[in-house]
Design a protein around this motif. Sequence first.
Motif, PDB file in Angstrom:
ATOM      1  N   SER A 100       0.824  -1.113   0.044  1.00 15.58           N
ATOM      2  CA  SER A 100       0.068  -0.143   0.086  1.00 15.58           C
ATOM      3  C   SER A 100       1.041   1.582  -0.098  1.00 15.58           C
ATOM      4  O   SER A 100       2.157   1.158   0.168  1.00 15.58           O
ATOM      5  N   VAL A 121       1.024   5.558   1.561  1.00 13.68           N
ATOM      6  CA  VAL A 121       0.173   6.457   2.487  1.00 13.68           C
ATOM      7  C   VAL A 121       0.998   7.631   1.940  1.00 13.68           C
ATOM      8  O   VAL A 121       2.322   8.030   1.796  1.00 13.68           O
ATOM      9  N   THR A 173      -4.513   6.789   1.808  1.00 16.83           N
ATOM     10  CA  THR A 173      -3.849   5.399   1.641  1.00 16.83           C
ATOM     11  C   THR A 173      -4.558   4.919   0.299  1.00 16.83           C
ATOM     12  O   THR A 173      -5.709   4.846   0.012  1.00 16.83           O
ATOM     13  N   ASN A 188      -9.404   6.321   2.302  1.00 12.23           N
ATOM     14  CA  ASN A 188      -9.014   4.902   2.079  1.00 12.23           C
ATOM     15  C   ASN A 188      -9.617   4.398   0.583  1.00 12.23           C
ATOM     16  O   ASN A 188     -10.851   4.255   0.510  1.00 12.23           O
TER      17      ASN A 188
END
Length: 457
Positions: free
Chosen positions: A199, A201, A212, A430
């Motif tokens: 992932s 950020v 994110t 997100n």
Amino acid sequence: MRTGEGLTRPPGGTPLRDPDIGDRRLMTRRAVWLAVLHLLIPGSAQSLAGSRRVGRVVLGLWLVGWVALVVALVLWFVLPQVLLTLPTNAVGLSLLQAAAVVWAVCWVLLTLDTVRLLRLTRVVPVARGAVAGGLALVLLIGVGGAGWAAWATGVARSSLGTAFANTRVDLPASGRYNILLLGGDAGPGRSGLRPDSISVVSVDALTGHMVTFGLPRDTNPIPFADGSPMKKLYPNGYGANGRCNVDVCELNSIYTEAQLKEQALYPDAVRNHSSAGIEATREAVEGALGIPIQYYVLVDMTAFEPLVNAMGGVTVTATQRLPIGGHIVNGRLTGVKVWIEKGTHHLDGNKALWFARSRYGSALGDYDRMARQRQLEDAMLHQMNPITLLTRFDRIAKAGSNAIRTDLPQALLGVLAGAAMQSRSQKTVNVEFVKPAYDPAHPDYARIHRVVQAALH
């Protein structure tokens, strides 16, 4: 002027500076007053009953301390990045450690001088023990607290030096720092580590606005960013037409292939506190999301277990029954003796690791596991309370430095920590590029790039 037992108080004298030592009740009240003043306003006892010069110096330092505290509180609410820069680098921690040692020495000397000024031998016996005992307790607490602070800052400086050794500082891209987060799992039977969790950020360096992006590990094909040496090997994308140099052609396989077979493409990686596998994965994620990535953080899931144990465990909620261990035989899960049952549990390190990595128990498979890993990370952050830090600081610092690899420089830790503090009062965006909205086997990168830009801006 004659007082008490024929004793004389000098002209202009005061009961605090030149008391009637023959009046025990007066001396008792005086001792209590000076002791309380010493505790509330260090240096005031010396100003009133001892060396005025010493008193003025200590009172000046006490005033400076209060001014610094007010400034720190203002910065905490307005610009925490500036405040957190001090305790997140080696120089700042060294200054804090020195200040704690100096404070401990000064507190001992000042308290002993105050005891001298009290003239306890002239105080009534009952009050004498109470005043002396109170000062001794406060002295112990003050010196003990300063000693713990000096020790903790030393441990933190050592851990920061181990985990955050890089000195390269990049400027934010469009005001944002984009950090690649990898959850590594070098399990038994694997040739090298493969990131199970991938992932990014993205943090606004000033406002703390956080976004994110999650990419499934089985995403393929994956385009490399322009300038990547891997792009010369895979101009159409890694895994296009099933082409790669390892057994599985997916996003998380890039780390393994580059680490085991393409080290020569990244000759400066180790010197820059990275590796060929991390750099190749970074370039792939840059190509997939269409944004530059300045830094990475790799969490070794094997070393993650001691970190949870150092914290005293972590509380999470399981939405389905999860097996610890086991394997598939003829399409059925076998060999499971222990389960994490559905519901809220306080897990030790081993069970927390299985909570994050278990592949069975959900129809969503890897996507559900990604969500559980995010849940565990969030739970650990929110359950790291001051009491835990005070009582387990050395174990947490040591386990954390062993569990994390990164090229983040110490110079940026304050900026990122402050931005993270600001983000708590904002809604974090997100974005997970997973089914059913996105198909990892047929990714639409033009659409993904549009979604990324929309989420950032």
